[in-house]
Each structure stands twice: as C-alpha cells, then as structure tokens.
Motif scaffolding. Sequence first.
Motif, short mmCIF file in Angstrom:
data_model
loop_
_atom_site.label_atom_id
_atom_site.label_comp_id
_atom_site.label_asym_id
_atom_site.label_seq_id
_atom_site.Cartn_x
_atom_site.Cartn_y
_atom_site.Cartn_z
N LYS A 300 -12.70 -38.20 -8.53
CA LYS A 300 -11.36 -38.78 -8.71
C LYS A 300 -11.10 -39.88 -7.68
CE LYS A 300 -9.57 -34.30 -10.28
NZ LYS A 300 -8.64 -33.18 -9.93
N ILE A 301 -11.55 -39.62 -6.44
CA ILE A 301 -11.32 -40.58 -5.36
C ILE A 301 -12.11 -41.87 -5.60
CG2 ILE A 301 -11.79 -40.97 -2.90
CD1 ILE A 301 -11.01 -37.94 -2.55
N GLU A 302 -13.31 -41.73 -6.15
CA GLU A 302 -14.12 -42.93 -6.47
C GLU A 302 -13.41 -43.85 -7.44
OE1 GLU A 302 -18.65 -42.87 -6.70
OE2 GLU A 302 -18.17 -40.73 -6.98
N LYS A 303 -12.68 -43.25 -8.37
CA LYS A 303 -11.93 -44.06 -9.34
C LYS A 303 -10.76 -44.78 -8.67
CE LYS A 303 -13.12 -41.11 -13.28
NZ LYS A 303 -12.60 -40.19 -14.33
N LEU A 304 -10.18 -44.13 -7.66
CA LEU A 304 -9.05 -44.75 -6.95
C LEU A 304 -9.51 -45.89 -6.05
CD1 LEU A 304 -7.03 -41.57 -5.86
CD2 LEU A 304 -6.42 -43.21 -7.65
N TYR A 305 -10.75 -45.80 -5.54
CA TYR A 305 -11.28 -46.81 -4.61
C TYR A 305 -12.61 -47.34 -5.16
CZ TYR A 305 -7.85 -44.61 -1.57
OH TYR A 305 -6.69 -44.10 -1.05
N PRO A 306 -12.55 -48.18 -6.18
CA PRO A 306 -13.79 -48.65 -6.83
C PRO A 306 -14.67 -49.52 -5.93
CG PRO A 306 -11.88 -49.86 -7.65
CD PRO A 306 -11.34 -48.74 -6.81
N ASN A 307 -14.13 -50.03 -4.83
CA ASN A 307 -14.94 -50.86 -3.94
C ASN A 307 -15.63 -50.05 -2.84
OD1 ASN A 307 -12.51 -50.23 -2.80
ND2 ASN A 307 -12.12 -52.28 -1.94
N ILE A 308 -15.50 -48.73 -2.90
CA ILE A 308 -16.19 -47.85 -1.94
C ILE A 308 -17.34 -47.14 -2.65
CG2 ILE A 308 -15.99 -45.85 -0.43
CD1 ILE A 308 -13.11 -46.53 0.05
N LYS A 309 -18.52 -47.27 -2.09
CA LYS A 309 -19.70 -46.59 -2.63
C LYS A 309 -19.78 -45.20 -2.01
CE LYS A 309 -24.74 -46.92 -2.97
NZ LYS A 309 -25.94 -47.69 -2.56
N VAL A 310 -19.90 -44.18 -2.85
CA VAL A 310 -19.96 -42.79 -2.38
C VAL A 310 -21.32 -42.19 -2.75
CG1 VAL A 310 -18.94 -40.50 -2.48
CG2 VAL A 310 -17.47 -42.52 -2.63
N THR A 311 -22.05 -41.74 -1.75
CA THR A 311 -23.31 -41.02 -2.00
C THR A 311 -23.29 -39.71 -1.21
OG1 THR A 311 -24.48 -42.07 -0.15
CG2 THR A 311 -24.59 -43.17 -2.30
N ILE A 312 -24.14 -38.79 -1.60
CA ILE A 312 -24.27 -37.52 -0.86
C ILE A 312 -25.49 -37.65 0.04
CG2 ILE A 312 -24.66 -35.04 -1.05
CD1 ILE A 312 -23.21 -35.16 -3.76
N SER A 313 -25.26 -37.59 1.34
CA SER A 313 -26.36 -37.80 2.29
C SER A 313 -26.90 -36.50 2.87
CB SER A 313 -25.87 -38.70 3.43
OG SER A 313 -24.70 -38.17 4.01
N ASP A 314 -26.16 -35.43 2.71
CA ASP A 314 -26.63 -34.12 3.20
C ASP A 314 -25.93 -33.06 2.37
OD1 ASP A 314 -27.76 -32.07 4.61
OD2 ASP A 314 -26.55 -32.33 6.42
N THR A 315 -26.65 -31.99 2.05
CA THR A 315 -26.06 -30.94 1.22
C THR A 315 -26.84 -29.65 1.37
OG1 THR A 315 -25.40 -30.30 -1.02
CG2 THR A 315 -27.40 -31.61 -0.81
N GLN A 316 -26.12 -28.54 1.28
CA GLN A 316 -26.76 -27.23 1.19
C GLN A 316 -26.97 -26.84 -0.28
OE1 GLN A 316 -25.21 -23.95 3.64
NE2 GLN A 316 -23.84 -25.42 4.62
N ARG A 317 -26.28 -27.53 -1.15
CA ARG A 317 -26.24 -27.12 -2.56
C ARG A 317 -27.63 -27.05 -3.19
NH1 ARG A 317 -22.07 -27.45 -6.47
NH2 ARG A 317 -22.91 -27.13 -8.55
#
Length: 1024
Positions: A300-317
């Motif tokens: 949802k946040i990515e849609k609000l801020y389309p000029n911000i690139k979001v990646t997952i850099s660390d995860t336990q999942r």
Amino acid sequence: MFEFFYKRGYLLSAIILGMFVFGVIGLIKMPKNLFPDANRPEVVIFTQVPGATASVVATTVSKPIEEEMATLSNVYQIKSTNVANFSIVHVVFDYTKTLQQASVDVSNALNRIKDKLPKNSIPAIYLVGDFTAPVDVFALSPKNDSITLPEIKKIATHFIKPKLLSNPNIGNVEVFGGYDSAVMVKIDPLKLKKYGISFDDLIKIIQTTDLNMPIGFVKTKNSFITLSFYGEKDDVKKLKNLLIKPNVRLKDIANISWSYQTNNTLYIGNNAPSIAISVQRAPSGSVLATSDAAREEMKKIEKLYPNIKVTISDTQRNLIETSNINMLEALRDAIIFTLIVLLIFLANFRALAAAALSIPMVFFGTIAYLYLTGQGLNIVIYTAIILALGMLTDDAVVVLENIERHLENKEDLQKAIYEGTKEVLKPIFAGSVSTIAIIFPLMFVGGYPEKIFKPLIETLIVALLISWFLSVTFIPKLSTLLYKKGFKKTRVEIFFEKLYQNTIAKLIKPYVGILHFSNGKFYVLRRMLLIAGAMIVLMLSVKNIMPIIGRDVMPPMDTGIMKAHIEFSSNLNAEESEKRLKPFLTWLNKQPWLEKSSIAIGTQKDVLSITGGGGGNSINMTIIATDRFHRKKTIWQLEDEVRNELAKIPGIKKIGVYDFGATALSTINAPLDVRVLSDTYKQLPKEAQKIEKLLYNVKGLTTIMKTWDKDFNEVVIKIDTNKALSYGIAPAGIAYQIALKDMPVAMLTNLSSMNVQFVRVRFNKQFENIEALKLLPIDTKKGPIPLGEIAQIKNDFTYSKIDRYNLQYAIDVEGYRKTRPVSLITDDADKLLKEHGIKNYKQAGDISEMNDSFGRLIKAIAVGVVILILTLMVVYQSLRLALIMIVVLPLSMIGASWALLIANKPSCMPSMVGLLLLFGIIIKNAVLLIDFYKEFEHSGKSPFEAAIESVKVRFRPVMMTAFGTIAGMIPIALEWAVGLERLSPIADVAIGGLLVGTFLTLVYVPMLAYSTDPRNKKTNPLKS
C-alpha cells in the motif's frame, strides 16, 4: 479406559474428530518459527553522553549503572560497551525472570541512581530477545532524482513507521540509515566579538525559545570528533530573525540552516544506498504472520510513494518457509519409510492400514494439543513428531498382532478383539510409561537445554500418550472392520511373509544359539565372557571415539545466511567507509548464489535490530545465499570467498565472516572467546594482542579479532588552570564555550506531523582543526583571548571502545570456525596459551554454555534412569527385573558413539537428547521381552525356556519397532530440511544405538532374566 471407550463409540469418534479439526486449525494458524525462543531475558540501557570519550563513558556512566544492576535479583550477567559518546549496558537475567519483570526492575534501578549520572546523560531502556532480530528489512531508495535519501528518511520515520506500527501483527519498527535532519546554528565567533555578544548570553537568548536538551555529535569530512543529536526542520525563518540585541539578529552572527549531520550511520540494501525499515515481531509472535502483515502494508505504501523503490534486503521468512516445507516433506517421507518397514516385517495390510490411519491421528492430535495450549510450530516440534513415528506404530501393531493370535485360535471376532486387547494393556502401558519416565526429566532440567528441548520432549510425550490412547480405543474398534471378512492373507501379503521368513526371520536362530551358548557347559564363564566382551567394546568405543569427535553445544548449520563484521580505522566516518566498500559490493552482486544483502554502517541510538556494531568505521553485513539444496558450495566455502574478497579492501583492520547461528545464544560473542578481565583497562589491549597472535596457530579457526584497542584519534585540550583563573574564568567555563558538539539549546514543536525539532549551536567548521582552535576567542572578565593562550592543544590516541563484564573491565579475543567442534578448538587454545605463560583469562565462548548444558543433561539422564527403575519395579513388582532391563541401556552407547563418528558429528546437546530417546525405545522393547518372559514362565515353562520363547515371539515386533523408528529418522539423519543440521545428531545417536542396542537387547535381557531367576535350576546345560 479400554472398556469405557469400547462401549462408547460415538464419544471416541467425537474425540478423534475434534483432534482432526483443531489439528488442522492449529497447522494453519499456529505461529511458525525456525527454533523455539531460547535467549535469556535481556534489557539494554542505552545512554548518550555528548562529547565523552570511551574511558569517560565507562567510568562515569556504565560503572554506576552496572553496580546498581548487580543488586537486582536473578541477574545472569552484566556487560557494557563503551564508545565515544555512548554507553550500552546489557543486563541479562536468568530464565526464571520474565522480560516484563526485568524491565520494571531495571527501570526502578535507574531511577535510584539518576543523580549519580552526568547531567547531560539520558538513559533509555530497550527490551531484547529472540524477537529483536528483524523479520523483514525493507530497503527504501530513490527511483529517480525526484526524491533524495534525506527525504525518504523523513517519510520513513514520520509516516511509514507509524503506519506499520498500527498493524496488530507487527511488534516493533525501527528506521536506520542516517540522514537525520537538524536545525543547525553555526556561530561565527569573530562576529560575536564584533557585536560585543558573549557566548553565554547568546545561548541564554536561544534557550528562551523553549527548553534545554543535552544531546548531540558532529564530524569532520573524513572522521568524527564527538556527538550531536538530530531533529527535523521547523520554522527556520523565525529562528534567523531572532533578536539577540537591538538591531542584531541571529542570522547576522550565525548561519542557520535545515540540513542533516555528516552521517555516522548509513545503510546499503541490495547494493543500493537506502533507508532501512526493520520490522520485528512481538515476543512469542509469529515470524510469518508479522511478515505477511508488513509486506501487505508496504504494498500500500509503495502505491502512495511511487518514486520510492522498495526491496527486501533481509528476511527470516524464506528460511522459515523453506524449513517448514522441508520438514513436512521429511514427515511425509518418514511416514512412507515407516510403512514400508511395517509391510516388510508384518506382511499384513490390515496392520498397515491401522498404522496409516493412526499416524495422521497422532500428528493432528499432537498439533491440536500444541495449538490449544498456545504454542508454536518450529523445526523442533516437527522433529519430535518424526522421531515418534516408529514408537507410534508399535502400540497399534502389538494390539493387532494379539487380536490375530486369538482369531487363529478360532475365537469369535468380538471376543478375540476384547480378550486380545485386554491381554496387552499392561505391556503397552508399561512400555509407554517407561519411555516417558526416562525422557520427561529433561523438561525440568533448567537453563538453555530446557528452553530448546522442552518443546521436543513435551511433544514426544503427548504423541506417545495419544498413540497409547488410540491403540487401546481406536484400534479395537477399527479391528471390527479390518477382520470383518476374516484374516486370510492376500498373495501380496504371502509374498512379503515369505520374504521376511527367508531373510530377517533367519536371525532368530543365531539369537537362540547365543542363549544356548550362555547356558552350556561352564555357563558362568560363558556368561561372563559375553558380558565382559560387550563392556570392553563399550569402553573402547567411548574412550577412543569421544575425544576424536569432540563436544559442542549445537552443531553448525548451513542456513544459507552468513554474517560479516569489518572495521576500518576508528576515526573513519560512515561516508568514507561506504566508499571503500564499493569494489566489494560490485563483486558480491555478481555472484550467482546471492539472493539478498543488508549492510549497516555505524550505530544508531534507538535501533537494536540493525547495527554496524560501533562507529562509522564499523560495518555489519547479512548476506543471504540460495538454500543449500540449490547450490553446489557449502556456506563455509562461500564464507572463504567473501573473506578473501573483503581482505582486498584497503585500510581494513578487522574481518570476521561467520555463519548465521554461529553461537548457541546471542549473548555469546563467538564460538571461541578468550576474555581477559581486570580492574583497570589500560593494559588490556596489549594482553589481547599477545593472545590474538597465538590463536592464529589454532586449527579450525577462520577469523580472529580483539574487541577493542587504543586506536581512536582525539584532540586533547589541556587547560592551564592558573592562567585561566588569572583571566577570571574557570576551566569548566572554557569547556562550555568550545561548542564543537552541536550543543542542543532549545527545541521547537510547531509541526504536528513531525517529531520534536532540536536547535543545535556550534562554531563554524573553520575552527575544527588544531591551529584554528588555538585562535578560538574565549570570553573572559578581562576580555576575549585566544584559546591557545590558556591551553595546550594536541593530537593523541585514546580507546575506541572499552568493554566491561560483571563489574570489571574486559577485552575479548574472538575466534570463529567452520565446523570443528568447539571443545577441540578451546582445548588447543588453552594448551597454547598456557605454554606461553598466559593464565589470566577466562573462556567465555560456547564452551561455557556447553559445560553448563552438559552438566544439566547428565543430571537429567541420571534422574531419568532412577525414575525408570522405580517405575519398572512398581509395574513388575521386581527390582531384579527392573535392573535387568536397565543394564542394556549403556551398551547401546556403542552404536551411538560409532554413529556420531561416521556422521562426522560432535557429542552435543542434541546427541544427549538422542541418547535419552534411544534409552526410551530400548527400554520399551525390553519391557515387551520381559512381559512375554513372565507370561511364558507363568504358563509352566522353565526360566530358560521362557527366555527362548520370549525371543522367538517378540523378535519380529522388537525388530519392527527398531527398524520402523530408524526408517522414520532417516530424513532427520540425512538432514533433508534446512536447519536440521542442528538436530540431526538426535537421529544419528538413535539410529546407531538402535542398530546395536536392539541386537544386544534380544541377547542380554533374556539371558540375564533367566540366569538371575531364583527358580532357575541347572540340569543338563548342553541339552537345555
């Protein structure tokens, strides 16, 4: 119980249906993690001390805090890390105290000593546990030039973080990566002099805007000098126009700007400079549920801020999902292997159908219990269920076998079911109770072993009880359907029966032959020979194998996650550290095995889940590779590659590369940790340097580094007190005027959507070098004078960091390994250090936890054996028979020790648990042998004849139980799931011990039973 449920079929059906329903719900809804939460409750006290060096922080802040914390109850250890401007005190409590209780105690203790701490120090309390590790780390970076990292930092802090925290499935959110905004007031001291304004008067005027806040730090271009606090932009225009005196505004004597400080913390996510958002679960929360919630919110946040690139850099999942899937697949395979063994041994599709139905019932029944008692799923729980498979099927098969025996005697079906079940109620109950008796003490052993293995033992016990319940309730009811049309064997069953008779069944004769040998001429010598032979093999095996395989707390595991810690010169700042990393990052991102990378530079005061472990020169990396089933190289081979590449970076001082979970607990610094303690700290770096050089000669170590040194460059201002007083100013007044630390003198709170904005005051950068500082004007009663007139200013080296442990100064020399057991590494290190006359040290690595854990487990085994003897004595009304069944237990250690050697595994906590489990299975088989021995004896046979018949009758079920259990353990022993490396020694010990122990049980239990029987009379031994 049998008769009660035998007459109440609907009630039984309802219970079984309930187990299935709640089991399925539990499997879907229960929290899923890799291992049970096992870290001790820990409270971290983070205190800012603006402008203070490590030594000042240690003596004025950490020491009084530690001394007060030592007065609290149930404190396990106290340690502190002291760096320039920061004190970090870790108070670790015993498992007997909850985290909530610990936090209240620490808070109250801080309130008692607040007057003893420096006025400008502000302690903050943070709770630490397994939940502190980030579930997901989102790296936020600009997609284009329309947004910058400082702007992303504001958005992350003030909008994204609150949004994530509003989700009930998310425990905590931390934002890391520098670029903290600040209103900076940079004073020109020459203009102060021009307008006749004293520094004190200026500060007082600015303070009237609001209230004082004593925090902060500042840095030069390539290195940092001291601390500053960072806020957000506020009404800068009003501040610029603030009247200092008639016709003189603040902007006339200072440069006021809204900017961010020279970064001492930076973050690089997946090779992109980023702002990190670390999402944590709540204590006892589910990793997967938290991850689901966070990822949904971030979409949802990515849609609000389309000029911000979001990646997952660390995860336990990924690790937990892979492990859970692997474990379910391993469970499936274990069931298949177990059923194949049953078919080979029993050649009976009815028994196979009963087992095939009872296994899922036990599985879902156990899951239902765990769900209803508020527990979670992890690799330990799945392992327990897999380990129990062989034992689960045994109870059902024993009942079916006895029912068939009655049917073969031409009895009516209902009578055969009723009488056949009643006859075996006692041995089934005795076997289950005996197994439980020997393993249940582990649930109350305390310490780390209890935290890790209590879920395993509890799950095993529940599975055994459900298995016993079903065998005496469900199996008799099921038999009415299975034997409705008789019990004639099919062609396939006849084939498997012939296969069994022509292969495995032929082993009965050698067993009977050994018993005849024990009862032949010179029988006393023969029996002594058999017993002595087994004892000699046992002693030789244990004596020679155990020193070779070594000991460990938990074996290393290849999760695909590696950690790296590197350090540059202590005065290097974050930006310069980032530049030096670029060639390595370019190489890293070309590697085909790389999935994610998370790199933290420096330490941020309000963030615990992501840290560089020090100042801007200190870097921590988390590198996630593809899982071991999809790459050719082991994690330790990849670590070598990373280590070699890091070594190419110019100016690097420390390199540590090690696997995720390298130590048993997060409170343990390294597998090998040589700690030197002292009441003073000045000599500690030299002693550590000697130790560090020696440890390079220890086999198996890949990384060696000491925790701190005297290598931090500082500017020392030595004030001539007499001269200062002659000008009418005290040294403290001079120090107050040297505004190099972004002194926060006021705060503004006009923007409701932002946090509090701090106003910081400092001199222009032209006064940040030594020569300029000498010219810095100091206001005195006799007028302004240059600082150099009353003070000596020079460069010097001080301590970059100072550690303390349990109220003493401490320095650690840490060593990381690949897979060599920690006991062997520690022994080699001790031998080497003593040879060179170094005795004043303490081993604080895994060995300390290992010795404590092994001591607890040995006690658990001893208590379990005593309880087992008492239980068997009560059940069989005979101490003699109880002791006979116990005697064979140590002999099974022959196979256990050889199995560990062949599997290349150390003696460790899981292997000790495996030994208890092995004893439980062996004793169950011994119980069945003794029960039939007594039955045949009561039928009029002599003790020797009863022993022979018990072997003949019980050979098949005993061997079936052993090999069924072995078959079920194959996926664990072969480590068919990520993370099973930690638990595979349980299966290794059980498999090896069963292979040897089962054969010995069939010899020594009947031999000792008949030879010690008071009614045993010798007639003609050779013909007996």
